[in-house]
Design a protein around this motif. Structure first.
Motif, PDB file in Angstrom:
ATOM      1  N   ALA A 163       8.109  -6.716 -10.778  1.00 51.48           N
ATOM      2  CA  ALA A 163       7.527  -5.571 -11.481  1.00 51.48           C
ATOM      3  C   ALA A 163       6.207  -5.219 -10.829  1.00 51.48           C
ATOM      4  O   ALA A 163       5.522  -6.074 -10.266  1.00 51.48           O
ATOM      5  N   ALA A 164       5.863  -3.944 -10.920  1.00 56.14           N
ATOM      6  CA  ALA A 164       4.514  -3.511 -10.532  1.00 56.14           C
ATOM      7  C   ALA A 164       3.868  -2.903 -11.759  1.00 56.14           C
ATOM      8  O   ALA A 164       4.522  -2.204 -12.535  1.00 56.14           O
ATOM      9  N   VAL A 165       2.596  -3.204 -11.959  1.00 55.39           N
ATOM     10  CA  VAL A 165       1.834  -2.606 -13.050  1.00 55.39           C
ATOM     11  C   VAL A 165       0.772  -1.724 -12.424  1.00 55.39           C
ATOM     12  O   VAL A 165      -0.047  -2.196 -11.628  1.00 55.39           O
ATOM     13  N   LEU A 166       0.847  -0.465 -12.753  1.00 57.64           N
ATOM     14  CA  LEU A 166      -0.115   0.491 -12.205  1.00 57.64           C
ATOM     15  C   LEU A 166      -1.264   0.629 -13.198  1.00 57.64           C
ATOM     16  O   LEU A 166      -1.048   0.984 -14.364  1.00 57.64           O
ATOM     17  N   GLY A 167      -2.472   0.325 -12.733  1.00 58.47           N
ATOM     18  CA  GLY A 167      -3.639   0.372 -13.616  1.00 58.47           C
ATOM     19  C   GLY A 167      -4.097  -1.033 -13.949  1.00 58.47           C
ATOM     20  O   GLY A 167      -3.276  -1.907 -14.269  1.00 58.47           O
ATOM     21  N   VAL A 231       8.502  -0.533 -12.791  1.00 58.68           N
ATOM     22  CA  VAL A 231       7.083  -0.175 -12.728  1.00 58.68           C
ATOM     23  C   VAL A 231       6.622   0.147 -14.143  1.00 58.68           C
ATOM     24  O   VAL A 231       7.309   0.875 -14.871  1.00 58.68           O
ATOM     25  N   VAL A 232       5.481  -0.410 -14.536  1.00 60.70           N
ATOM     26  CA  VAL A 232       4.872  -0.045 -15.819  1.00 60.70           C
ATOM     27  C   VAL A 232       3.590   0.705 -15.488  1.00 60.70           C
ATOM     28  O   VAL A 232       2.677   0.152 -14.868  1.00 60.70           O
ATOM     29  N   GLY A 252      15.828   1.983  -9.746  1.00 66.14           N
ATOM     30  CA  GLY A 252      14.858   1.219 -10.525  1.00 66.14           C
ATOM     31  C   GLY A 252      14.357   1.971 -11.747  1.00 66.14           C
ATOM     32  O   GLY A 252      14.722   3.122 -11.979  1.00 66.14           O
ATOM     33  N   ARG A 253      13.517   1.276 -12.548  1.00 71.76           N
ATOM     34  CA  ARG A 253      13.010   1.855 -13.804  1.00 71.76           C
ATOM     35  C   ARG A 253      11.504   2.034 -13.726  1.00 71.76           C
ATOM     36  O   ARG A 253      10.786   1.176 -13.187  1.00 71.76           O
ATOM     37  N   VAL A 254      11.057   3.124 -14.305  1.00 81.74           N
ATOM     38  CA  VAL A 254       9.621   3.394 -14.399  1.00 81.74           C
ATOM     39  C   VAL A 254       9.304   3.691 -15.857  1.00 81.74           C
ATOM     40  O   VAL A 254       9.878   4.617 -16.438  1.00 81.74           O
TER      41      VAL A 254
END
Ligand SMILES: [Zn+2]
Ligand SMILES: [Zn+2]
Length: 334
Positions: A163-167, A231-232, A252-254
């Protein structure tokens, strides 16, 4: 009681108001602390108009001071976190369980008086008893944590995924921890590298910046494939929405849980061609108990997230501090 009352944009005054008495189904909370977030800031600055005068504050905890009739299950003196949103309970959205989407939803501290005051009167069903031994700082983060618990659930995560967390604000640093608790590998993505060591200390496995222009490349290296599974997005800026889509692999999911207040230009050609799943996630439905549990268990840590504390009579300074680059979570002790 002492209360900070917003009379108009940036016109916040600490005043003495009469004490509160609970009606049927209500609890009066002796507030001990209230967190401040971007929503409060937008209301304070006038970007988000409200009906004045208003006692703001929707992230708050305290003790039950008085109970109206029909509030079984709670007792005076009990330590609680307040879930600051309640829905009508009767519309089709509420009946199908989508109470966070109810068009008649009431937000405490926004639509009605909230927790920047010694007392707040709330529906008893908004009071979640604190587990034994939980600290005030932990409990105070239950509200923002519930937001990201829902965002992660919306992402239908499976252990072992990337997962990637933006912010890397409060929501992002909480989301990374929830994802880690669910067994995912996490790439934290900030605008700059300023919070890299903090993100790593809170469990992020890797860190990338968007200012380098190489976040998508970092997501590919981190996942060992075309991008991360999930991605969250927590930054809530127009540009972050577009960036989020670049980090996930095709299919993928965002999940978007930051609230971008300006329109975002998204390359929908790429969304179609790559079959991206874009999901909005709005506050929480039934995630408050899980958030309180994660904090009580120590699986989500908050000590390093509370960067500023002010007493109620210095609440104006709390709003100024919220905009300082060092601020993650600013709190008001009452
Ligand atoms: Zn908030
Ligand atoms: Zn409803």
């Amino acid at each position: 009681m002492r209360a900070s009352v917003l009379h108009g944009p940036r016109d916040l005054r600490v005043e003495t108001r009469s004490g509160l008495t609970p009606a049927a189904g209500q609890a009066v909370v002796r507030v001990s602390a209230s967190g401040l977030c971007g929503t409060d800031y937008r209301i304070w600055s006038g970007d988000r108009p409200v009906a004045y005068p208003l006692i703001m504050g929707h992230e708050f905890i305290g003790e039950i001071a008085a109970l109206g009739p029909g509030t079984e299950g709670l007792r005076v003196g009990q330590k609680i976190a307040v879930e600051p949103n309640f829905s009508c309970g009767a519309c089709p959205l509420c009946r199908e369980g989508n109470k966070n989407l109810c068009l008649s939803r009431t937000a405490i501290g926004i639509d009605v008086h909230g927790g920047f005051a010694e007392q707040a009167c709330v529906p008893a069903r908004c009071c979640w008893p604190a587990p034994a031994g939980i600290g005030d700082d932990q409990l105070l983060l239950a509200e923002p944590l519930a937001v990201v618990v829902r965002a992660v659930a919306r992402g239908e995560v499976r252990p072992g995924e990337s997962a990637a967390v933006l912010g890397v604000g409060a929501l992002g640093l909480l989301a990374s921890q929830v994802l880690k608790a669910k067994g995912l590998r996490v790439l934290a993505v900030g605008r700059t590298a300023r919070r890299e060591s903090l993100a790593r200390a809170l469990g992020a496995d890797a860190f990338a910046t968007t200012e380098s222009g190489r976040a998508a490349e970092a997501a590919r290296a981190f996942s060992g494939r075309e991008g991360v599974d999930l991605v969250v997005e927590t930054a809530g800026t127009a540009v972050a929405v577009a960036q989020a889509l670049e980090l996930a692999h095709p299919g993928g999911r965002v999940v978007l849980t930051g609230l971008p207040h300006e329109p975002s230009s998204v390359d929908f050609f790429s969304v179609v061609r790559r079959e991206m799943r874009i999901l909005g996630s709005m506050i929480y439905q039934d995630e408050f108990p899980e958030a309180v549990r994660l904090l009580g268990d120590g699986r989500v840590r908050v000590e390093s997230l509370i960067t500023h504390r002010f007493p109620l009579d210095r609440i104006q300074e709390a709003f100024a501090a919220h905009r300082s680059p060092e601020a993650i979570k600013v709190t008001v002790s009452i």
